[in-house]
Motif scaffolding. Structure first.
Motif, PDB file in Angstrom:
ATOM      1  N   GLY A  52       0.834  -1.201   0.000  1.00  0.00           N
ATOM      2  CA  GLY A  52       0.000   0.000   0.000  1.00  0.00           C
ATOM      3  C   GLY A  52       0.866   1.247   0.000  1.00  0.00           C
ATOM      4  N   SER A  76      -5.053  -1.638  -1.768  1.00  0.00           N
ATOM      5  CA  SER A  76      -5.129  -1.674  -0.307  1.00  0.00           C
ATOM      6  C   SER A  76      -6.457  -1.118   0.186  1.00  0.00           C
ATOM      7  N   ASN A 102      -4.626   4.678   2.689  1.00  0.00           N
ATOM      8  CA  ASN A 102      -4.657   3.992   1.399  1.00  0.00           C
ATOM      9  C   ASN A 102      -5.269   4.877   0.317  1.00  0.00           C
TER      10      ASN A 102
END
Length: 407
Positions: free
Chosen positions: A20, A292, A104
């Motif tokens: 991520g 992510s 994210n």
């Protein structure tokens, strides 16, 4: 292509989860500050991740239960302990994933922001970043479909694209191969310790153990399929490790120590290697953010489902409400630029506590013949597992200590 997809499974989602924006940023800073000298630490991180994720996958395939369900089953005779343990898990995963979901989505926005200038609109007295909403809607659609195969194949495409983006960028920097190989020689210099901890911490993610154990039973239904599950796990995690190394190598090409994030790396590469590198890396960061952003809410929903004993599927209303809430918080905090320091600190504390606790429990349960039969850990797996537990325990204590230092 159909045969290829039949062998690729939940391991891809694990890679999508741990690669991520946080991982991209930490690897970028590792390259900027220390060059190639921490590639060995990433190698150890990948080995640790493979060992733990293989255990989680084996548990899921053999028992056809998620890690949460197994936790419950082992404490049925002690309801108070069971609910205390379950409460800690839900709090850590729920709050932690909500905080990281904002990161994210913000990471995906950062990637696009280096290409799309001024992605904000004014609503009343607030500046609203519409890219956060776009990423949130894309994640929402993929999650709402509730079709494992669609989700899996969408993430396979994104992970492959992300891999190409980061690897091409690393190759474009034309690194010295001899210097790269020297980076695999361990170096425990004190000034590198925190970065080493960061690299391990971004690769070995506690919620991935829950996610993996829950997802493998969607793909494989018998212990006879364990070899395929292992191959899937090893291939996916190693691919994630190669991506992380590519980011470190790209970061090492930048001599400007003012680089603070992957977005800075994308911009920093432009004058050296041309605009192509900037765009490729920016799109890679976007892919890291969106993958992510999908897996974090999904993991939280699986944990709650397992802990509370819900028998209905992923298309049920309450399962969807959990991931919707996590996704909503992520979009809200990202679009309004809210940085909830206290929530993030709490997430660090809870996840710092959760990682060694879950690693210890996983190692314990992987030795119980009444659960796994002949598929319990070997002596070698236990020895490696104990070393990993010691490292994760150190990581947990260090992350908590760092939080209190900043209070």
């Amino acid at each position: 292509m159909k045969k290829l997809f039949s062998f690729i499974g939940p391991g891809t989602l694990v890679t999508a989860a741990f690669i991520g924006p946080g991982t991209v940023t930490v690897c970028t800073l590792a390259g900027v500050q220390f060059g190639f000298t921490l590639l060995w630490a990433l190698t150890l991180s990948v080995i640790a991740c493979v060992i733990l994720q293989e255990m989680a996958a084996r548990l899921g395939v053999v028992t056809q239960q998620g890690l949460s369900e197994v936790v419950k089953s082992q404490f049925e005779g002690a309801p108070i302990i069971k609910w205390v343990f379950i409460s800690i898990i839900i709090a850590a995963i729920f709050v932690g994933n909500a905080a990281y979901e904002a990161g994210n989505i913000s990471g995906g926005v950062l990637g696009l922001s280096t290409i799309i200038e001024e992605p904000t609109i004014q609503l009343g007295g607030y500046a609203f970043n519409y890219l956060s909403l776009v990423i949130g809607l894309l994640a929402f659609v993929l999650l709402f479909l509730g079709n494992y195969k669609v989700l899996e194949r969408s993430l396979i495409v994104l992970v492959l694209f992300m891999s190409l983006a980061f690897i091409i960028t690393a190759i474009a920097t034309k690194p010295s191969l001899s210097a790269v190989f020297k980076g695999f020689v361990p170096d425990f210099s004190s000034e590198k310790l925190l970065m080493i901890i960061g690299l391990i911490g971004t690769t070995v993610v506690p919620y991935n153990l829950f996610l993996h154990a829950s997802l493998v039973k969607e793909k494989w239904k018998s212990a006879d399929q364990l070899p395929i599950a292992r191959k899937d796990t090893i291939t996916a995690v190693v691919l994630g490790g190669v991506m992380s190394m590519a980011i470190v190598i790209s970061g090492a090409a930048i001599q400007n120590t003012e680089v603070q994030s992957a977005a800075d790396l994308a911009r920093g590469l432009e004058p050296v290697f041309g605009s192509a590198a900037k765009y490729i890396l920016s799109l890679g960061l976007f892919a890291a953010g969106i993958t992510s952003a999908i897996t974090a809410p999904l993991a939280a929903a699986y944990v709650v489902k397992g802990c509370l004993g819900w028998k209905d599927g992923v298309k049920s209303t309450r399962f969807r409400l959990v991931w919707m809430f996590i996704l909503f918080l992520g979009v809200l905090f990202s679009s309004l630029g809210i940085k909830s320091i206290e929530v993030i600190r709490f997430a660090q504390v809870t996840n710092g506590l959760l990682l060694p606790v879950i690693a210890i429990f996983l190692l314990w349960v992987m030795n119980k013949k009444n659960i796994l039969g002949k598929y319990v850990n070997t002596t070698t797996q236990n020895l490696i597992g104990i070393v990993i537990v010691m490292v994760t325990l150190f990581l947990g204590i260090r992350s908590i200590w760092k939080v209190f230092e900043n209070l």
